[in-house]
Design a protein around this motif. Structure first.
Motif, PDB file in Angstrom:
ATOM      1  N   VAL A  81      -2.197   1.815  -3.901  1.00 41.53           N
ATOM      2  CA  VAL A  81      -1.302   1.290  -4.201  1.00 41.53           C
ATOM      3  C   VAL A  81       0.193   1.796  -4.497  1.00 41.53           C
ATOM      4  N   TYR A 138      -0.806  -7.400  -0.089  1.00 39.55           N
ATOM      5  CA  TYR A 138      -2.376  -7.453  -0.609  1.00 39.55           C
ATOM      6  C   TYR A 138      -2.244  -8.053  -2.115  1.00 39.55           C
ATOM      7  N   CYS A 165      -6.848  -3.700  -2.338  1.00 37.30           N
ATOM      8  CA  CYS A 165      -5.723  -2.938  -1.463  1.00 37.30           C
ATOM      9  C   CYS A 165      -6.660  -1.782  -1.237  1.00 37.30           C
ATOM     10  N   PRO A 212       0.852  -1.058   0.061  1.00 40.27           N
ATOM     11  CA  PRO A 212      -0.171  -0.006   0.042  1.00 40.27           C
ATOM     12  C   PRO A 212       0.924   1.358   0.031  1.00 40.27           C
TER      13      PRO A 212
END
Length: 347
Positions: free
Chosen positions: A305, A332, A277, A185
């Motif tokens: 992201v 993720y 995400c 992230p």
């Protein structure tokens, strides 16, 4: 006839000297044993012999980037302490996605009028990020150019240099249908999309950097100045553990839609599950203000992201095991590779 000197023309050499005095020791604290020259030299010298001993076929990897108009938000806040960190992370992430270990950073700071205290804040941010990631801040240039830059404007650019073993460079050529698309992230906008963000938030929304929106956990200015995440440590650790990452993309300007295709071979397409995400609240605030479609949002912003990895599903358990030592970097699974043209489809 009165004389006119350089200072009368708007350039204060002594201010530049004062800026150097403020940062000299801090910058030198980032030097590795390979750095042969310090501040004041006409050029940065870096000893390559250790690399020749550690690598069979070392390849230098370089990239140049800036912080864009995020600098304007720093100016609005009169807070420049993290903008230098942003520069280090923006450039470093561009080369680690190729599998390179970062070595040195050269910076360039230009403005209309040099203020040593602002230069100090910017450089100390660079120093912090360089020390955290074993990067030598080998030097740079500070330029005072009245007339070229408007009053109060700054420009900040950096050139990163790293090294990778030639046969271990990550170029995406082995990506295949069935591979998984994973993501680390972001912390926010990072250094991209600020021209649109400023228009939406300050012009359309009528907010200021001091505004507190119910959707956000902090003032708008602090949210926008959230430092760019640096992904060097977890990536280098996974590579050191011989985890086969087939391709990586730093999600910069162009978002997921434009950056992932840069690493896709012919015959491979990617399907991304929106919000797999978590999308940070700031993106939803801007989406609502501009009534923007997904295509515009995902092409302009990172949408939560920061970095994408493409791997065989079989290696994911090993990745998660290594990442237990990096709790700040949750992993993720956001999509997969399918057959088709090298584009990204949102599903």
């Amino acid at each position: 006839m009165s004389t006119v000197n350089y200072k009368d023309a708007g350039v204060d050499i002594e201010a530049g000297n004062e800026a150097v005095r403020r940062i000299k020791k801090a910058v030198e604290s980032t030097f590795s044993s390979s750095v042969l020259t310090g501040i004041g030299s006409f050029g940065a010298m870096y000893d390559l012999k250790p690399l020749m001993q550690q690598y069979k076929h070392p390849v230098l990897v370089q990239s140049i980037d800036g912080v864009g108009t995020k600098m304007m938000v720093a100016k609005m806040m009169q807070q420049f302490g993290t903008i230098g960190m942003d520069l280090v992370s923006a450039t470093t992430n561009d080369i680690i996605v190729l599998g390179a270990k970062p070595l040195t950073l050269l910076d360039y700071i230009a403005n209309d009028k040099l203020k040593p205290e602002i230069i100090e804040q910017i450089i100390l941010g660079m120093v912090t990020a360089c020390r955290e990631n074993d990067i030598s801040l080998v030097g740079g240039e500070t330029a005072e150019m009245p007339g070229t830059y408007l009053a109060g404007e700054h420009d900040l650019v950096g050139i990163i240099t790293g090294v990778v073993e030639k046969d271990k460079a990550i170029l995406g050529k082995d990506i295949a249908v069935g591979d998984a698309v994973l993501a680390f992230p972001s912390s926010g906008l990072h250094t991209n999309g600020y021209s649109l963000a400023r228009k939406l938030l300050f012009d359309v929304g009528g907010y200021t950097v001091h505004s507190h929106l119910p959707e956000l956990s902090d003032s708008l200015g602090n949210i926008l100045l959230a430092p760019h995440v640096n992904y060097t440590k977890p990536i280098l650790k996974m590579l050191a553990e011989n985890i086969a990452i087939k391709g990586m993309a730093h999600i910069t300007g162009g978002g997921l839609l434009e950056n992932i295709p840069r690493i896709l071979p012919a015959g491979c397409s990617v399907e991304i599950q929106k919000e797999a995400c978590p999308v940070l609240p700031i993106f939803n605030v801007m989406r609502k203000l501009g009534q923007l479609q997904d295509s515009e949002m995902y092409k302009t912003f990172n949408m939560g992201v920061g970095l994408v990895m493409v791997v065989s599903p079989a290696v994911i358990p090993r990745m998660r095991e290594v990442l237990k030592d990096f709790p700040a970097f949750p992993l993720y699974e956001i999509g997969h590779v399918v057959s088709g043209q090298p584009v990204v489809r949102l599903v």
